[in-house]
Design an enzyme around this catalytic site. Structure first.
Site, PDB file in Angstrom:
ATOM      1  N   ARG A 133       1.010  -1.274  -0.070  1.00 19.06           N
ATOM      2  CA  ARG A 133      -0.096   0.094   0.006  1.00 19.06           C
ATOM      3  C   ARG A 133       0.861   1.318  -0.023  1.00 19.06           C
ATOM      4  NH1 ARG A 133      -5.147   0.547   0.964  1.00 19.06           N
ATOM      5  NH2 ARG A 133      -5.936  -1.521   1.865  1.00 19.06           N
ATOM      6  N   GLY A 138      -2.754   1.924   9.310  1.00 11.98           N
ATOM      7  CA  GLY A 138      -1.814   0.844   9.829  1.00 11.98           C
ATOM      8  C   GLY A 138      -0.412   1.352  10.105  1.00 11.98           C
ATOM      9  N   LEU A 148       2.163   0.357  17.230  1.00 11.92           N
ATOM     10  CA  LEU A 148       2.530   1.546  17.345  1.00 11.92           C
ATOM     11  C   LEU A 148       1.516   2.262  18.220  1.00 11.92           C
ATOM     12  CD1 LEU A 148       3.944   2.189  13.876  1.00 11.92           C
ATOM     13  CD2 LEU A 148       5.287   1.458  15.703  1.00 11.92           C
ATOM     14  N   VAL A 149       0.503   1.946  18.243  1.00 13.68           N
ATOM     15  CA  VAL A 149      -0.469   2.601  19.478  1.00 13.68           C
ATOM     16  C   VAL A 149      -0.087   2.813  20.631  1.00 13.68           C
ATOM     17  CG1 VAL A 149      -2.851   2.599  20.263  1.00 13.68           C
ATOM     18  CG2 VAL A 149      -2.500   2.359  17.773  1.00 13.68           C
ATOM     19  N   ASP A 170      42.778 -28.942   4.735  1.00 13.45           N
ATOM     20  CA  ASP A 170      41.955 -29.186   5.952  1.00 13.45           C
ATOM     21  C   ASP A 170      40.958 -30.234   5.188  1.00 13.45           C
ATOM     22  OD1 ASP A 170      40.076 -29.134   8.256  1.00 13.45           O
ATOM     23  OD2 ASP A 170      38.832 -27.866   7.057  1.00 13.45           O
ATOM     24  N   TYR A 171      40.303 -31.140   5.805  1.00 11.11           N
ATOM     25  CA  TYR A 171      39.487 -32.191   5.427  1.00 11.11           C
ATOM     26  C   TYR A 171      38.079 -31.823   5.372  1.00 11.11           C
ATOM     27  CZ  TYR A 171      37.374 -36.756   4.310  1.00 11.11           C
ATOM     28  OH  TYR A 171      36.626 -37.513   3.920  1.00 11.11           O
ATOM     29  N   LYS A 215      -6.344  -8.078  17.103  1.00  9.97           N
ATOM     30  CA  LYS A 215      -6.112  -6.942  18.100  1.00  9.97           C
ATOM     31  C   LYS A 215      -6.957  -7.379  19.360  1.00  9.97           C
ATOM     32  CE  LYS A 215      -4.077  -4.229  15.131  1.00  9.97           C
ATOM     33  NZ  LYS A 215      -2.591  -3.807  15.392  1.00  9.97           N
TER      34      LYS A 215
END
Ligand code: ADP
Ligand code: G6P
Length: 726
Positions: free
Chosen positions: A10, A29, A375-376, A497-498, A277
């Site tokens: 949006r 939102g 956020l409210v 290294d192995y 909510k």
């Protein structure tokens, strides 16, 4: 300054059709409200869906130019695609599942195909706008395939992704039929951000279990790329909310509300109308509160502000009916002439009246059943400039991890919410001030600007790290140079290294046996009279002897404890003891008991705790705990701790692969040295090399090696080139 392309489903403004006319309105939102106030402060463009079908946008030239004036670029979507993507896959599948509502989740192939199409449509628009230096920041669950599609279209682009909703635990995420595609889609980004560490951990867990990629310390090693994931709790525009008290328009709105509310105390509830909510549970808890505390009747009002949301999705329609019914029931049951316990507003409010309600409310009742952040809760707290007011907050909101001084409740426990309301309404002023002071300090420091800056800075540093690694990649040309150098040298040393270098890791160490092809390759290298091959491994001497004893190579076992020269016998590098094992073994045993899937490997002079098969998050956690726990024992017994790839090893101090490698390095005047290794323990070998040596790390990651190759198969194919001479 780099340009920022924000991409979200949006746009921050939505076009709505009302009685045949098109109106531009602010989008609702947290994503839109949170980012809106910030995005204009930097050179940025926002790309997203405008809320109406593509035919209408084309017709209305005026709307188009108003969007462009706001730096908003609409993505044209057909109505059927909006139906199946937005109303389908996004809000009937992903939203409920990621919020732990599996029973509300619908799985449909049509939804999925539309999801793919819409993500592709977004990619086409973004790719048409993006310039090479741009930062592309994709937001939220509607666009989880977009990072990967963009990576294919723009391989070098800087792409970040942020998820604004929870990332569920593996057990829930695995229910999604398209789980693999979603993870691969996200991994097209360079950095993936979440609101909390828990969500980040859940994501890493799913990546490891479903895609099998190595994940550790916020880093994912995908096939040929390094991707980072981290928590960035989103903040708000603190300045804006903390100054609302001074705003004349807000003051006027507050007076207007106050006249209507009389001298009742105000409990405020603000959300989109969404089943996540917990609005019905909140109303029931309020009813219980009135029932249990008749002394508050006629003295409090619950202002229930609800914004319409996703109104064409069935569960949202049902919820609307339930909320309407409950409000009516409560007002009917407890209301009196002159006192209505619930004030119900079903609409979006402009900023000033909303802020007026925040400043007016004695209590904010924020009780989501699940919420990525919320956020409210932050906005309300930021308006408490005089310090008064109480926040009641659900433990299942992401915000609870930062707002611990609120009254934290379980949203399903109505008794607890009712008691919290009493506590909030009776809380001494000094306590309110103290709690709000601490929370406000945090909200001030971690505001939306800091959030966005931290994310973009980390994105750029990830990009830089990737670039450094790319530069280290041993290109085809460099491989030719390396083979040329090898050809033209008279004394050559190969330190190999192995595990993880010559063969990939397997779940059990005993299963990683060298195949015939590898043995033939090593045999051919060793037969070359000018070359000395040394295999430097963490394996036991018996294992190495069993696998490579017939080859004409040097061997180093147990990370440097044992050394065997070509044609010689096994020797320890110094006199060692293993008496310490009786003290350390029981500690490791208790870690095995507490970490299903882990086990102990006993070597002659070392003990190793392996956790490759354990749950990855638990394994990492337990490894940290084990290291902490062992640190004092290790120091007192003159031991050392080595952290390898999903292993913690305890051994005598002063022993490492580098020390063993030096035995060969210092013995002759080599004119060509090549060292290959993949993990932490090989860093000692790399550090022991002269600066002219070819050192190669076989995996992405920071290293003292000068070059990198991405897999054991690339490493063995390089060795094959040495044999072939090209
Ligand atoms: P979500 O993103 O799930 O909707 P958040 O709490 O994170 O939840 O964000 C909601 C945002 O919408 C907040 O910024 C809030 O101010 C705003 N908002 C919520 N209800 C209303 C309303 N009735 N009118 C105007 N804005 C609202
Ligand atoms: C949440 C989501 C957003 C979404 C918003 C509003 O905040 O995380 O991505 O935009 O809700 O929902 P809507 O469906 O109207 O876009």
């Amino acid at each position: 300054m780099q340009r920022l392309l924000i991409v979200s489903n949006r746009l921050p403004i939505t076009i709505q059709e009302k009685r045949g006319e098109l109106h531009i309105e602010p989008s609702v939102g947290g994503l839109a409200t949170g980012l809106r106030s910030w995005y204009k402060s930097s050179p940025s463009i926002w790309i997203g869906w405008a809320g109406i079908g593509r035919k209408k946008i084309k017709k209305e030239k005026d709307i188009m130019s108003r969007l462009l004036a706001e730096n908003c670029h609409p993505v044209p979507l057909s109505q059927p695609d909006v139906e199946a993507h937005y109303y389908g896959m996004c809000n009937r599948t992903i939203w409920p599942l990621f919020h732990y509502f599996p029973l509300y989740t619908e799985y449909s192939d049509d939804f999925w195909q539309a999801y793919e199409r819409v993500n592709m449509a977004f990619a086409n628009v973004v790719a048409g706008i993006a310039k090479p230096n741009d930062i592309i920041w994709i937001h939220d669950y509607q666009l989880m395939l977009l990072p990967r599609i963009l990576r294919e279209k723009l391989p070098k682009a800087t792409v970040g992704f942020f998820l604004h909703i929870p990332f569920p635990s593996f057990e829930t995420f695995r229910l999604l039929p398209w789980r693999q595609q979603i993870l691969e889609g996200l991994l097209g980004a360079d950095l993936i951000g979440f609101h909390t560490y828990d969500y980040t951990g859940h994501f890493m867990d799913s990546v490891h279990r479903l895609l099998g990629y190595e994940v550790a310390m916020g880093q994912i090693t995908a096939d040929d790329r390094l991707v980072k994931a981290d928590a960035f709790p989103m903040g708000i525009n603190y300045e804006q909310y903390s100054n609302v008290d001074q705003d004349l328009q807000v003051q006027a709105e507050r007076k207007r509300f106050r006249r209507k509310l009389g001298d009742c105390r105000v409990i405020l509830s603000v959300d989109r109308l969404d089943y996540t909510k917990g609005i019905t549970q909140r109303l029931e808890a309020f009813s219980l509160f009135l029932d249990r505390n008749p002394n508050f009747k006629r003295r409090v009002i619950l202002v229930l502000l609800v914004v319409p949301s996703r109104t064409r999705v069935e569960h949202y329609m049902q919820l609307k009916k339930q909320v309407d019914g409950l409000v009516g029931e409560i007002n009917g049951k407890y209301g009196t002439i002159g006192w209505m316990p619930v004030w119900y507003l079903y609409r979006s409010l402009p900023f000033h009246p909303l802020a007026a309600l925040y400043t007016l409310a004695d209590v904010a009742l924020v009780t989501p059943l699940r919420d990525g952040m919320n956020l409210v809760a932050k906005e309300y707290t930021a308006t408490r400039v005089d310090g008064k007011g109480v926040l009641i907050l659900s433990e299942t909101a992401g915000a609870a991890q930062e707002l611990g001084e609120a009254i934290i409740i379980n949203p399903n426990n109505q008794e607890e919410i009712a008691q919290a309301l009493v506590k909030a309404l009776e809380m001494p002023e000094q306590e309110q001030i103290e709690r709000n002071r601490v929370m406000n300090k945090r909200l001030h420091r971690f505001d939306v600007v800091r959030w966005a800056n931290e994310f973009t800075e980390k994105l750029l540093s990830t990009k830089k790290l990737q670039r450094e690694m790319e530069e280290k990649a041993l290109t085809y040309e460099m491989q030719r140079k390396l083979t040329g150098d090898f050809q033209h040298s008279d004394k050559t040393l190969l330190l190999l290294d192995y595990d993880g270098t010559l063969v990939p890791f397997s779940a059990k160490p005993a299963e990683a046996i060298p195949g015939d092809r590898l043995l033939r390759l090593l045999g051919k290298l060793a037969k070359n009279h000018k070359t000395e091959v040394v295999i430097i491994s963490g394996r036991t001497k018996n294992t190495l002897e069993g696998w490579f004893g017939d080859l004409d190579v040097g061997l180093v076992a147990e990370h440097g404890v044992w050394i065997k020269e070509k044609g010689g016998g096994w020797e320890t590098i110094e006199t060692l003891t293993s008496d310490w094992k009786k003290e350390v073994h029981p500690i490791l045993e208790s870690w095995v008991d507490r970490t299903p899937g882990s086990f102990i490997e006993e070597k002659e002079f070392s003990l190793v705790w392996h956790y490759r098969k354990a749950n990855p998050r638990l394994g990492e956690l337990r490894a940290r705990e084990l290291i902490n726990n062992l640190s004092s024992t290790v120091a007192s017994l003159n031991l050392q701790l080595l952290e390898g790839n999903k292993v913690v090893e305890v051994k005598n101090a002063g022993i490492n692969k580098g020390r063993a490698a030096l035995k060969w390095i210092s013995r002759e005047k080599w004119d060509f040295i090549l060292a290959l290794g993949d993990d932490w323990t090989d860093e000692d070998t790399f550090k022991a090399l002269p600066s002219t040596a070819w050192s190669i790390k076989v995996r992405f990651g920071t290293s003292a090696a000068r070059f990198s190759l991405s897999s054991p198969s690339e490493a063995t194919s390089l060795l094959r080139k040495l044999v072939r001479g090209r």
